[in-house]
Scaffold this motif. Sequence first.
Motif, PDB file in Angstrom:
ATOM      1  N   ASN A 244       0.830  -1.211   0.000  1.00  0.00           N
ATOM      2  CA  ASN A 244       0.000   0.000   0.000  1.00  0.00           C
ATOM      3  C   ASN A 244       0.862   1.257   0.000  1.00  0.00           C
ATOM      4  O   ASN A 244       0.576   2.218  -0.710  1.00  0.00           O
ATOM      5  CB  ASN A 244      -0.916   0.020   1.231  1.00  0.00           C
ATOM      6  N   ALA A 245       1.919   1.243   0.826  1.00  0.00           N
ATOM      7  CA  ALA A 245       2.763   2.441   0.960  1.00  0.00           C
ATOM      8  C   ALA A 245       3.395   2.830  -0.371  1.00  0.00           C
ATOM      9  O   ALA A 245       3.537   4.021  -0.665  1.00  0.00           O
ATOM     10  CB  ALA A 245       3.833   2.198   2.024  1.00  0.00           C
ATOM     11  N   VAL A 246       3.773   1.833  -1.163  1.00  0.00           N
ATOM     12  CA  VAL A 246       4.403   2.182  -2.446  1.00  0.00           C
ATOM     13  C   VAL A 246       3.365   2.383  -3.562  1.00  0.00           C
ATOM     14  O   VAL A 246       3.664   2.967  -4.592  1.00  0.00           O
ATOM     15  CB  VAL A 246       5.454   1.116  -2.891  1.00  0.00           C
ATOM     16  N   LYS A 247       2.122   1.896  -3.289  1.00  0.00           N
ATOM     17  CA  LYS A 247       1.080   1.993  -4.331  1.00  0.00           C
ATOM     18  C   LYS A 247       0.344   3.343  -4.294  1.00  0.00           C
ATOM     19  O   LYS A 247       0.133   3.964  -5.342  1.00  0.00           O
ATOM     20  CB  LYS A 247       0.078   0.843  -4.139  1.00  0.00           C
ATOM     21  N   PHE A 248      -0.034   3.781  -3.067  1.00  0.00           N
ATOM     22  CA  PHE A 248      -0.887   4.969  -2.969  1.00  0.00           C
ATOM     23  C   PHE A 248      -0.061   6.271  -2.942  1.00  0.00           C
ATOM     24  O   PHE A 248      -0.073   7.010  -1.953  1.00  0.00           O
ATOM     25  CB  PHE A 248      -1.820   4.860  -1.749  1.00  0.00           C
TER      26      PHE A 248
ATOM     27  N   GLY B  30      -2.144  10.026   1.391  1.00  0.00           N
ATOM     28  CA  GLY B  30      -2.776  10.262   2.700  1.00  0.00           C
ATOM     29  C   GLY B  30      -4.232   9.829   2.723  1.00  0.00           C
ATOM     30  O   GLY B  30      -4.818   9.483   1.695  1.00  0.00           O
ATOM     31  N   ILE B  31      -4.814   9.841   3.920  1.00  0.00           N
ATOM     32  CA  ILE B  31      -6.206   9.382   4.097  1.00  0.00           C
ATOM     33  C   ILE B  31      -6.912  10.384   5.013  1.00  0.00           C
ATOM     34  O   ILE B  31      -6.384  10.735   6.079  1.00  0.00           O
ATOM     35  CB  ILE B  31      -6.258   7.989   4.769  1.00  0.00           C
ATOM     36  N   SER B  32      -8.093  10.839   4.593  1.00  0.00           N
ATOM     37  CA  SER B  32      -8.816  11.802   5.444  1.00  0.00           C
ATOM     38  C   SER B  32      -9.284  11.089   6.718  1.00  0.00           C
ATOM     39  O   SER B  32      -9.476   9.871   6.735  1.00  0.00           O
ATOM     40  CB  SER B  32     -10.026  12.352   4.693  1.00  0.00           C
TER      41      SER B  32
ATOM     42  N   ILE C 204     -11.254   3.523  -0.940  1.00  0.00           N
ATOM     43  CA  ILE C 204     -11.628   4.925  -1.100  1.00  0.00           C
ATOM     44  C   ILE C 204     -11.490   5.339  -2.574  1.00  0.00           C
ATOM     45  O   ILE C 204     -12.354   5.984  -3.148  1.00  0.00           O
ATOM     46  CB  ILE C 204     -10.727   5.862  -0.254  1.00  0.00           C
ATOM     47  N   ASN C 205     -10.382   4.891  -3.143  1.00  0.00           N
ATOM     48  CA  ASN C 205     -10.078   5.359  -4.503  1.00  0.00           C
ATOM     49  C   ASN C 205     -10.638   4.427  -5.562  1.00  0.00           C
ATOM     50  O   ASN C 205     -10.716   3.222  -5.350  1.00  0.00           O
ATOM     51  CB  ASN C 205      -8.560   5.450  -4.681  1.00  0.00           C
ATOM     52  N   PRO C 206     -11.036   4.978  -6.722  1.00  0.00           N
ATOM     53  CA  PRO C 206     -11.533   4.114  -7.803  1.00  0.00           C
ATOM     54  C   PRO C 206     -10.430   3.174  -8.311  1.00  0.00           C
ATOM     55  O   PRO C 206      -9.241   3.529  -8.273  1.00  0.00           O
ATOM     56  CB  PRO C 206     -11.953   5.100  -8.899  1.00  0.00           C
TER      57      PRO C 206
ATOM     58  N   THR D  44      -8.345  -4.574  -4.086  1.00  0.00           N
ATOM     59  CA  THR D  44      -9.594  -5.281  -3.756  1.00  0.00           C
ATOM     60  C   THR D  44     -10.220  -4.811  -2.432  1.00  0.00           C
ATOM     61  O   THR D  44     -11.342  -5.172  -2.102  1.00  0.00           O
ATOM     62  CB  THR D  44      -9.324  -6.801  -3.623  1.00  0.00           C
ATOM     63  N   GLY D  45      -9.475  -4.073  -1.639  1.00  0.00           N
ATOM     64  CA  GLY D  45     -10.022  -3.612  -0.343  1.00  0.00           C
ATOM     65  C   GLY D  45      -9.988  -4.695   0.722  1.00  0.00           C
ATOM     66  O   GLY D  45     -10.793  -4.669   1.664  1.00  0.00           O
ATOM     67  N   ILE D  46      -9.071  -5.645   0.584  1.00  0.00           N
ATOM     68  CA  ILE D  46      -9.004  -6.739   1.569  1.00  0.00           C
ATOM     69  C   ILE D  46      -7.698  -6.691   2.384  1.00  0.00           C
ATOM     70  O   ILE D  46      -7.641  -7.162   3.516  1.00  0.00           O
ATOM     71  CB  ILE D  46      -9.141  -8.106   0.840  1.00  0.00           C
TER      72      ILE D  46
ATOM     73  N   GLY E 173       0.723  12.121   3.338  1.00  0.00           N
ATOM     74  CA  GLY E 173       1.325  10.827   3.679  1.00  0.00           C
ATOM     75  C   GLY E 173       0.566  10.135   4.805  1.00  0.00           C
ATOM     76  O   GLY E 173      -0.318  10.711   5.438  1.00  0.00           O
ATOM     77  N   SER E 174       0.892   8.855   5.028  1.00  0.00           N
ATOM     78  CA  SER E 174       0.210   8.075   6.073  1.00  0.00           C
ATOM     79  C   SER E 174       1.228   7.440   6.985  1.00  0.00           C
ATOM     80  O   SER E 174       2.352   7.130   6.563  1.00  0.00           O
ATOM     81  CB  SER E 174      -0.640   6.971   5.436  1.00  0.00           C
ATOM     82  N   ARG E 175       0.827   7.244   8.249  1.00  0.00           N
ATOM     83  CA  ARG E 175       1.671   6.533   9.218  1.00  0.00           C
ATOM     84  C   ARG E 175       0.863   5.362   9.749  1.00  0.00           C
ATOM     85  O   ARG E 175       0.081   5.523  10.691  1.00  0.00           O
ATOM     86  CB  ARG E 175       2.095   7.482  10.344  1.00  0.00           C
TER      87      ARG E 175
HETATM   88  P1  ADP Z   1      -6.470  -2.290  -1.447  1.00  0.00           P
HETATM   89  O1  ADP Z   1      -5.074  -1.807  -1.274  1.00  0.00           O
HETATM   90  O2  ADP Z   1      -6.547  -3.590  -2.132  1.00  0.00           O
HETATM   91  O3  ADP Z   1      -7.364  -1.255  -2.041  1.00  0.00           O
HETATM   92  P2  ADP Z   1      -6.492  -2.279   1.397  1.00  0.00           P
HETATM   93  O4  ADP Z   1      -7.422  -2.951   2.332  1.00  0.00           O
HETATM   94  O5  ADP Z   1      -5.071  -2.629   1.492  1.00  0.00           O
HETATM   95  O6  ADP Z   1      -7.077  -2.568  -0.005  1.00  0.00           O
HETATM   96  O7  ADP Z   1      -6.642  -0.715   1.574  1.00  0.00           O
HETATM   97  C1  ADP Z   1      -7.916  -0.170   1.661  1.00  0.00           C
HETATM   98  C2  ADP Z   1      -7.886   1.274   1.218  1.00  0.00           C
HETATM   99  O8  ADP Z   1      -7.153   2.047   2.136  1.00  0.00           O
HETATM  100  C3  ADP Z   1      -7.201   1.515  -0.084  1.00  0.00           C
HETATM  101  O9  ADP Z   1      -8.053   1.275  -1.165  1.00  0.00           O
HETATM  102  C4  ADP Z   1      -6.766   2.938   0.036  1.00  0.00           C
HETATM  103  O10 ADP Z   1      -7.838   3.789  -0.299  1.00  0.00           O
HETATM  104  C5  ADP Z   1      -6.483   3.096   1.503  1.00  0.00           C
HETATM  105  N1  ADP Z   1      -5.038   2.956   1.797  1.00  0.00           N
HETATM  106  C6  ADP Z   1      -4.402   1.883   2.260  1.00  0.00           C
HETATM  107  N2  ADP Z   1      -3.098   2.120   2.464  1.00  0.00           N
HETATM  108  C7  ADP Z   1      -2.885   3.405   2.112  1.00  0.00           C
HETATM  109  C8  ADP Z   1      -1.739   4.261   2.093  1.00  0.00           C
HETATM  110  N3  ADP Z   1      -0.545   3.845   2.487  1.00  0.00           N
HETATM  111  N4  ADP Z   1      -1.925   5.540   1.676  1.00  0.00           N
HETATM  112  C9  ADP Z   1      -3.124   5.970   1.276  1.00  0.00           C
HETATM  113  N5  ADP Z   1      -4.236   5.215   1.261  1.00  0.00           N
HETATM  114  C10 ADP Z   1      -4.123   3.951   1.683  1.00  0.00           C
END
Ligand code: ADP
Length: 427
Positions: free
Chosen positions: A328-332, A362-364, A378-380, A387-389, A414-416
């Motif tokens: 997730n950290a490298v994807k978002f 980051g995440i609100s 959250i994101n399309p 997959t949100g899992i 960013g997120s922690r």
């Molecule tokens: P996925 O990554 O398959 O969408 P996750 O359960 O891992 O599912 O994450 C759920 C949601 O949380 C993501 O779709 C994203 O919106 C948010 N998220 C997770 N990790 C991060 C991150 N490091 N930075 C920003 N948003 C994040």
Amino acid sequence: MPAQRTTTGEPPDLSSLSLALTEYAPFPMATVEGATHIVHYVNPAFCRLMDKPNEELLGKPLSQLLPEKDECVALLDQVFQTGKPARHTGEASSKPHPIFWSYTMWPMLAGQRLVGVMIQVTETAEVHGKTVAMNEALILGSLRQHELTQAAETSNVQLQNEIAERKQTEEALRQAQALLADRATQLELLVAERTARLQETVGELEAFSYSIAHDMRAPLRAMTAFATLVQTEYARHMDETGKEYLGRIASAAQRLDRLITDILTYSSATRRELHLHPVDLEKLVREAIHNQPEFQPPRAEILIQTPLPRVIAHEPSLMQCVDNLFSNAVKFVLPGVLPRVTVRSEVVGQDVRLWFEDNGIGISLANQERIFALFGRINPVAEFEGTGIGLTIVRKAIERMGGKAGVESESGKGSRFWIQLKKSEDV
Ligand code: ADP
């Protein structure tokens, strides 16, 4: 027994007090009962006056015993009739020297009822004023005593009633408490029984969905394989629209495969048995980075702030969590931004908190709990594949290892993410 509180705290026995008074009184005293004035009680002074033992006096009409009996009987009748004390002093005519007989009589009441008369007799050479005064004091004392006895009896009855009432209340309370405890036990048993049944059902459902998900993969793989075959072998026979449709089928099948894979992973994360051991965090984190090219330069930079302590965990589950958090950290991150992640640890009481700090989107605050729920995205998908899992697996697995997981973030900053596990005392 009549009771009256004293300063010593013991209730005095008023009837025995009254008896002691008359027994030790210096004046002859007697009580009579009934119309014929039968002697019912005499004190020692009376016996001495009559010069007879009390067996010879008790049970006899008073008139037989006393000198100047006419005056005495008349006085007695008066007291019986009026219910009021009376006294009389008369000179004994039979003696050579003038002798005075003084009678004092007062009624003995039981409530409002006159039950007898107390008589006090004095024989004196002269009538002394003090004798009369003392008699009066004795009368008053006796009457007061009688009142006190009655009052004490009444309050004693009230006290007994109150005690009985309190005992009844206590007993009712005890019964209610016993009933409540009984109901609570029954309820606990019922809850335990229902929970066990529910767990069984959930287990069956999980096993069922696992087997469905598992069985769905084979036909899906066939679909993907044939779609790829058509794309490579028959592309020249198709126009652009046909190729695009085929491409969509292939990517939808891939997405479905990814979904099934994640569901199976989640299922095994929630069901598999976890044996916890001390785990070298630093080694595990390095291994996770080493296994995935996208966690390494030039695609990403991950910095480990060493040392990282050892924790109590199930190693494969912990590896899964670390892998998901890095993914997730490298994807978002926004397009064109090099993902940078810092891993550091913090000791929190008996636990270790492992932080994953990224430079992503980051995440609100409003979404920070939602993302840990199953399929909580959250994101399309077009923007960020997923997959949100992943995070559901992280929280579930960490909780099953006795720890917790969470996030601190702000949109665009960013997120922690953090996971917290028991610190291992092994060095
Ligand atoms: P996925 O990554 O398959 O969408 P996750 O359960 O891992 O599912 O994450 C759920 C949601 O949380 C993501 O779709 C994203 O919106 C948010 N998220 C997770 N990790 C991060 C991150 N490091 N930075 C920003 N948003 C994040």
